[in-house]
Design an enzyme around this catalytic site. Structure first.
Site, short mmCIF file in Angstrom:
data_model
loop_
_atom_site.label_atom_id
_atom_site.label_comp_id
_atom_site.label_asym_id
_atom_site.label_seq_id
_atom_site.Cartn_x
_atom_site.Cartn_y
_atom_site.Cartn_z
N HIS A 36 0.84 -1.20 0.00
CA HIS A 36 0.00 0.00 0.00
C HIS A 36 0.88 1.26 0.00
CE1 HIS A 36 -2.98 -2.74 2.17
NE2 HIS A 36 -3.67 -2.33 1.12
N SER A 186 -2.77 -7.91 3.01
CA SER A 186 -3.22 -7.70 4.40
C SER A 186 -3.51 -9.05 5.05
CB SER A 186 -4.48 -6.85 4.42
OG SER A 186 -4.23 -5.64 3.75
#
Ligand code: PAF
Length: 279
Positions: A36, A186
């Site tokens: 990210h 994630s």
């Protein structure tokens, strides 16, 4: 760094920006990792300001359990974003986005949605399309950044933007990997020690697929991958496909004028991991 949870407040802030300010947007579901951050860094270089959204979108989860277990680390995420000088963070609740109607809009992505992830996660891309389109309407960015790990998602968003004449430039960014090759996700934080140790096998296999693509046919490669995963007790193969990058249609025969990618989804116990490689 400004943090807004309400649509009205973020819109007011965006409206108050000096005319001509370019906005780069990175939509996320939080549990931020280096992948990210690489999108955000790129957005910072290419725009005057960067907006990051953190919203675990319920309509893109086909299994309630997956939604409940999705990692949520909002305090840690905000600390990270502040550290890298993100300008604006949007953290709406599900009620703010969907009011009392947590349902996706239905989309036609010209067949892109029926392959791979779409086949195994019913309604997933309607949920993704719904939230991304709405976030685009709220934030009105000039450019939006998506990782190639979710390559099918990236192509679907490009299609949505084209079909709806949305004037936002969609930027696909390379997959960010751990040192041992595991694609950052994630979900990796939920892997047990044993499964985390086994997971780099996914990318190792994809690299071998890339090597074989010049000499073996698609069926031979697919059979080889299936056999390799049979020897891995901790990783259960859900699908392996070689598909055209544009249409995402799985192929049986190669045409060297086209671009192809190999796509894979596996379960490491209950954690689902995906990856892909350009061939
Ligand atoms: O890739 C993701 O994290 C999500 O699918 C996205 C694009 C933020 C939409 O919820």
């Amino acid at each position: 760094m400004l943090v807004f949870a309400k649509i009205k407040s973020i819109q007011e802030n965006i409206k108050s920006l000096e005319k001509g300010t370019s906005i780069g947007f990175v939509p996320t579901m939080g549990a931020l990792h280096k992948g990210h951050l690489s999108l955000i860094e790129r957005a910072k270089k290419e725009n005057d300001i960067v907006v990051v959204s953190i919203f675990v979108n319920p309509t893109q989860f086909d299994k309630k359990e997956d939604l409940i277990n999705y990692p949520k680390t909002i305090d840690q995420d905000l600390t990270l974003l502040k550290k890298i000088n993100c300008d604006i963070v949007f953290t709406p609740t599900a009620d703010e986005i969907y009011s009392n109607n947590i349902k996706p809009q239905l989309f036609n992505f010209d067949g892109l949605e029926h392959q791979m992830e779409g086949r195994f996660r019913e309604g997933h891309f309607d949920g993704v399309g719904t939230i991304v389109k709405y976030l685009f309407e709220i934030i009105s960015p000039h450019k939006a950044y998506f990782g190639e790990k979710d390559f099918q998602q990236l192509q679907i968003i490009r299609k949505m933007v084209r079909k709806n004449h949305i004037s936002i430039k969609i930027i696909g960014c390379p997959i960010y990997r751990e040192e041992d090759g595991l694609a950052m996700s994630s979900r990796n934080s939920r892997l047990s020690k044993e499964h985390r140790k086994a997971a780099p096998f996914i990318y190792k296999t994809l690299k071998q697929v890339k090597n074989q693509f010049g000499t073996k046919n698609v069926l031979e490669i697919t059979k080889w991958v299936e056999n390799e995963f049979k020897k891995q007790p901790l990783l259960k193969l859900e699908y392996f496909e070689i598909a055209n990058e544009e249409t995402l249609q799985p192929i049986k025969n190669k045409d060297f004028k086209q671009n192809y990618r190999a796509f894979i989804a596996i379960f490491a116990d209950k954690i689902r991991l995906i990856d892909n490689i350009s061939l």
